[in-house]
Enzyme design. Structure first.
Site, short mmCIF file in Angstrom:
data_model
loop_
_atom_site.label_atom_id
_atom_site.label_comp_id
_atom_site.label_asym_id
_atom_site.label_seq_id
_atom_site.Cartn_x
_atom_site.Cartn_y
_atom_site.Cartn_z
N ARG A 29 -2.01 -6.42 0.53
CA ARG A 29 -0.56 -6.65 0.56
C ARG A 29 0.24 -5.47 0.02
O ARG A 29 1.35 -5.66 -0.48
CB ARG A 29 -0.17 -7.92 -0.21
N ARG A 33 6.36 -7.00 -0.46
CA ARG A 33 7.58 -7.24 -1.22
C ARG A 33 7.67 -6.62 -2.60
O ARG A 33 8.75 -6.53 -3.16
CB ARG A 33 7.84 -8.75 -1.32
N ARG A 42 13.75 -5.29 4.55
CA ARG A 42 13.63 -6.70 4.88
C ARG A 42 15.00 -7.39 4.89
O ARG A 42 15.16 -8.41 5.55
CB ARG A 42 12.68 -7.33 3.86
N ASP A 78 0.52 -9.51 10.43
CA ASP A 78 0.14 -10.74 9.75
C ASP A 78 -1.03 -11.39 10.49
O ASP A 78 -1.15 -11.22 11.70
CB ASP A 78 1.31 -11.72 9.68
N TYR A 155 -4.98 -22.90 9.37
CA TYR A 155 -3.53 -22.91 9.64
C TYR A 155 -3.22 -23.71 10.89
O TYR A 155 -2.27 -24.51 10.92
CB TYR A 155 -2.99 -21.49 9.79
O1 CP3 Z 1 -2.04 -6.06 3.20
C1 CP3 Z 1 -0.99 -5.61 3.73
O2 CP3 Z 1 -0.14 -4.99 3.10
C2 CP3 Z 1 -0.81 -5.72 5.22
C3 CP3 Z 1 0.02 -6.77 5.66
C4 CP3 Z 1 -0.39 -8.23 5.55
C5 CP3 Z 1 0.55 -9.27 5.46
N1 CP3 Z 1 -0.11 -10.45 5.55
C6 CP3 Z 1 1.99 -9.09 5.32
C7 CP3 Z 1 2.84 -10.22 4.94
C8 CP3 Z 1 -1.65 -8.82 5.62
C9 CP3 Z 1 -3.02 -8.17 5.67
C10 CP3 Z 1 -1.46 -10.22 5.65
C11 CP3 Z 1 -2.56 -11.17 5.80
C12 CP3 Z 1 -2.28 -12.60 5.62
N2 CP3 Z 1 -1.21 -13.31 6.05
C13 CP3 Z 1 -3.18 -13.50 5.06
C14 CP3 Z 1 -4.54 -13.14 4.55
C15 CP3 Z 1 -4.39 -12.35 3.32
C16 CP3 Z 1 -4.43 -13.15 2.11
O3 CP3 Z 1 -3.41 -13.20 1.40
O4 CP3 Z 1 -5.50 -13.68 1.85
C17 CP3 Z 1 -2.61 -14.77 5.10
C18 CP3 Z 1 -3.24 -16.04 4.57
C19 CP3 Z 1 -1.37 -14.64 5.74
C20 CP3 Z 1 -0.40 -15.71 6.07
C21 CP3 Z 1 0.88 -15.50 5.42
N3 CP3 Z 1 1.81 -14.54 5.77
C22 CP3 Z 1 1.44 -16.25 4.37
C23 CP3 Z 1 0.73 -17.39 3.67
C24 CP3 Z 1 2.71 -15.73 4.13
C25 CP3 Z 1 3.77 -16.28 3.20
C26 CP3 Z 1 3.40 -16.24 1.80
C27 CP3 Z 1 3.30 -14.85 1.27
O5 CP3 Z 1 2.39 -14.56 0.49
O6 CP3 Z 1 4.18 -14.06 1.60
C28 CP3 Z 1 2.91 -14.62 4.97
C29 CP3 Z 1 4.06 -13.71 5.02
C30 CP3 Z 1 3.78 -12.25 4.80
N4 CP3 Z 1 2.74 -11.54 5.30
C31 CP3 Z 1 4.63 -11.34 4.08
C32 CP3 Z 1 4.04 -10.07 4.18
C33 CP3 Z 1 4.57 -8.77 3.64
C34 CP3 Z 1 5.92 -11.70 3.40
C35 CP3 Z 1 6.97 -11.71 4.40
C36 CP3 Z 1 8.34 -11.51 3.80
O7 CP3 Z 1 8.97 -12.49 3.44
O8 CP3 Z 1 8.76 -10.34 3.72
#
Ligand code: CP3
Length: 348
Positions: A29, A33, A42, A78, A155
């Site tokens: 991640r 953020r 964003r 994502d 999911y």
């Molecule tokens: O690692 C990185 O920087 C690359 C980008 C990346 C994102 N999501 C960006 C994101 C990666 C590799 C993911 C993977 C992801 N997405 C997973 C597996 C990783 C893990 O955490 O185990 C999962 C389960 C998701 C699903 C997901 N996407 C959720 C549950 C959420 C909301 C909750 C949260 O933690 O933000 C997202 C949104 C998301 N994915 C954001 C980002 C930067 C936030 C979006 C925003 O509001 O700006």
């Protein structure tokens, strides 16, 4: 002193358990953020818009490389993006995370899921990879990724994030043929998607089985591992290293190693040395600082990092990372400090 390597040599060497000049680090991640530059971007776009606009996705992917000195970029995207091409509607809400509009729970629904070509349904991801690669040049590697079948299935079935994964587990136990059909389809889609990412330029890929740690080893071996194995074996022909990651996987380490991948990702609930011993030294290992430590004083960050690095003594093939994603409110300066501390303490 070891000859200075490029970030790409350092990263690929670690994946292949070849000696390095210092331990490579990237942060799950990292493109997100906790960075003020991300939050500014964003404000003008929704998350999904940012994913779908290759120029923005590429720009965000590069932010942590430019500001933190990490050893790899990870594509800003994502794990849920492939759902659209399958014919499944979803949205990201600001508070509850992702929501699937019509959760997949019956044989008919599984039959209707579409296996599309990633070039058609996820062309914007592949375009972003090409843009990032042009900017990164040959010195810094790019990590591509996909969710693993179980995590995506959870999911699809639950309709969002879940506490107990009961509906998912009941599909496994009560209608194993429906489960098999769903997992088989997901495996095909994921293999095509990761293959396309590598062909577009990803140097390494990570399979995120983020929620597989909710399973007993018995169920993991029976209902998840065969599908992960198909993907991990199918990826071998592309010759790019693969990181096989799950959280809370202390009960699954041997099985994950057996599933495949060049690197196994572990979280902080187990000490790195005992995890590595159990997986075996024929695999590289990634991890495993508790993301919460980044809220602590620099002296504590340093102590925790030193403890992890000391546990790798005598073995090649460690990639430093957090045990799971960096938390959105983490002070940015501490993340930069972490990268510098890892490099400084591991330099040889
Ligand atoms: O690692 C990185 O920087 C690359 C980008 C990346 C994102 N999501 C960006 C994101 C990666 C590799 C993911 C993977 C992801 N997405 C997973 C597996 C990783 C893990 O955490 O185990 C999962 C389960 C998701 C699903 C997901 N996407 C959720 C549950 C959420 C909301 C909750 C949260 O933690 O933000 C997202 C949104 C998301 N994915 C954001 C980002 C930067 C936030 C979006 C925003 O509001 O700006």
């Amino acid at each position: 002193m070891h000859k200075r390597l490029t970030k790409k040599q350092r990263f690929l060497n670690a994946c292949g358990r070849v000696p390095v000049d210092m331990t490579p680090i990237w942060i799950m991640r990292q493109a997100g953020r906790f960075m003020s530059a991300y939050r500014r971007k964003r404000q003008a776009h929704s998350f999904i818009e940012m994913c779908k606009e290759p120029e923005i996705a590429a720009e965000v992917t590069l932010l942590p490389v430019q500001r933190l000195d990490v050893d790899a970029a990870i594509l800003f995207a994502d794990i849920l993006l492939p759902l659209e091409g399958m014919g499944v509607g979803f949205s990201f809400t600001n508070h509850d995370g992702p929501v699937i509009h019509n959760p997949i729970r019956t044989a008919n629904q599984v039959n209707r899921l579409i296996i599309s070509q990633p070039e058609d349904s996820l062309g914007y991801v592949l375009s972003a990879i090409k843009l990032v690669k042009r900017e990164l040049g040959s010195d810094t590697p790019l990590i591509g990724f996909s969710g693993a079948p179980f995590t995506l299935a959870s999911y699809l079935i639950e309709g969002g994030h879940s506490q107990n994964y009961l509906i998912t587990k009941m599909m496994m136990l009560k209608t194993p043929h429906v489960w098999d059909a769903l997992m088989s389809k997901l495996s095909k889609i994921i293999l095509l998607y990761l293959g396309a990412q590598i062909k577009a330029g990803a140097d390494v890929v990570q399979l995120f089985d983020s929620w597989a740690g909710c399973l007993s080893p018995y169920d993991y071996a029976k209902y998840v591992m065969p599908y992960n194995k198909t993907i991990l074996t199918g990826l071998k022909k592309y010759k790019a290293p693969v990181i096989n990651f799950a959280t809370d996987n202390a009960g699954l380490l041997e099985l994950m190693g057996e599933s495949g991948g060049d690197v196994i990702g572990v979280d902080w609930r187990i000490s790195l040395d005992s995890a590595w011993k159990r997986i075996g030294y024929k695999k590289a290992i990634q991890g495993n600082l508790d993301p919460a430590v980044l809220f602590g004083p620099a002296s504590e960050i340093k102590k925790h990092v030193r403890a992890i690095i000391e546990m790798t003594a005598g073995h090649n093939g460690h990639i430093f990372n957090l045990g799971h994603g960096v938390l959105p409110t983490t002070p940015e300066s501490n993340v930069k400090a972490l990268v510098d501390i890892v490099h400084e303490l591991s330099e040889r």
